[in-house]
Scaffold this motif. Structure first.
Motif, mmCIF file in Angstrom:
data_model
loop_
_atom_site.group_PDB
_atom_site.id
_atom_site.type_symbol
_atom_site.label_atom_id
_atom_site.label_comp_id
_atom_site.label_asym_id
_atom_site.label_seq_id
_atom_site.Cartn_x
_atom_site.Cartn_y
_atom_site.Cartn_z
ATOM 1 N N SER A 106 60.505 12.774 -42.897
ATOM 2 C CA SER A 106 61.761 13.094 -43.581
ATOM 3 C C SER A 106 62.809 12.011 -43.348
ATOM 4 O O SER A 106 63.484 11.576 -44.284
ATOM 5 C CB SER A 106 62.315 14.439 -43.101
ATOM 6 O OG SER A 106 61.484 15.480 -43.528
ATOM 7 N N LYS A 107 62.934 11.578 -42.105
ATOM 8 C CA LYS A 107 63.902 10.523 -41.768
ATOM 9 C C LYS A 107 63.542 9.218 -42.476
ATOM 10 O O LYS A 107 64.406 8.534 -43.033
ATOM 11 C CB LYS A 107 63.932 10.319 -40.252
ATOM 12 C CG LYS A 107 64.950 9.315 -39.783
ATOM 13 C CD LYS A 107 64.949 9.236 -38.260
ATOM 14 C CE LYS A 107 65.932 8.220 -37.745
ATOM 15 N NZ LYS A 107 65.933 8.144 -36.278
ATOM 16 N N ARG A 133 64.287 9.467 -46.202
ATOM 17 C CA ARG A 133 65.732 9.405 -46.430
ATOM 18 C C ARG A 133 66.210 7.957 -46.364
ATOM 19 O O ARG A 133 66.957 7.492 -47.229
ATOM 20 C CB ARG A 133 66.465 10.265 -45.400
ATOM 21 C CG ARG A 133 67.933 10.496 -45.718
ATOM 22 C CD ARG A 133 68.609 11.488 -44.759
ATOM 23 N NE ARG A 133 67.755 12.575 -44.305
ATOM 24 C CZ ARG A 133 67.250 12.699 -43.071
ATOM 25 N NH1 ARG A 133 67.494 11.814 -42.162
ATOM 26 N NH2 ARG A 133 66.474 13.710 -42.743
ATOM 27 N N ASP A 193 67.746 5.705 -49.377
ATOM 28 C CA ASP A 193 69.027 5.010 -49.244
ATOM 29 C C ASP A 193 68.882 3.514 -49.529
ATOM 30 O O ASP A 193 69.809 2.881 -50.031
ATOM 31 C CB ASP A 193 69.610 5.211 -47.842
ATOM 32 C CG ASP A 193 70.069 6.643 -47.580
ATOM 33 O OD1 ASP A 193 70.181 7.428 -48.552
ATOM 34 O OD2 ASP A 193 70.291 6.976 -46.399
#
Length: 155
Positions: free
Chosen positions: A71-72, A75, A79
């Motif tokens: 998930s990190k 993300r 970005d």
């Protein structure tokens, strides 16, 4: 190879694997930093190069990383403009991951990174040594995966 600590004396092969994995990961991380990627992000991109439009759960399963790490990473990659995540048509709770043009453009540089990493890792080995290492590594991986983790063992 550095001297094995006495505590690891009962596991010289395991200590060698640890040292190898650490050196390999550090070299790969340095190459990835030059591409503005973090370790593991290239694995997610490679899965998407082979099949764009996977769900986060499918990616999680394919790379073998934990949920929070994936998930990190996703993300951060979103970005950075490498991918987009959007709700699936069949279930708005499920997120589908798609590469952007910038993400797709990473295919060549990531393939080159793996060639560089392979040359650094196996450049001094004969073809037979490299094949033997791969066979041995696969056998060790299979043996480890066939064992229950300590917290999974029944009392």
């Amino acid at each position: 190879m550095p001297q094995i600590p006495t505590t690891a004396g009962g596991g010289p092969m395991s200590y060698a694997i640890f040292q190898l994995a650490r050196a390999h990961r550090a070299y790969a991380a340095a190459l990835l930093r030059e591409m503005d990627l973090h370790p593991g992000q290239e694995l997610l991109l490679m899965q998407l190069f082979d099949r764009d439009g996977q769900t986060q759960s499918e990616l999680l399963e394919s790379v073998g990383l934990d949920h929070s790490t994936v998930s990190k990473s996703l993300r951060r990659m979103q970005d950075a403009g490498l991918l987009v995540r959007e709700p699936a048509a069949h279930d708005r709770r499920v997120m589908v991951v798609h590469l952007t043009d910038k993400g797709r453009a990473m295919r060549g540089p990531i393939a080159a990174l793996w060639q560089t990493l392979e040359a650094a890792s196996a450049g001094d080995l004969s073809k037979q040594q490299a094949e033997s290492f791969i066979d041995t590594a696969c056998a060790i991986t299979k043996a480890i995966h066939s064992r229950a983790l300590p917290h999974e063992e029944s009392p």
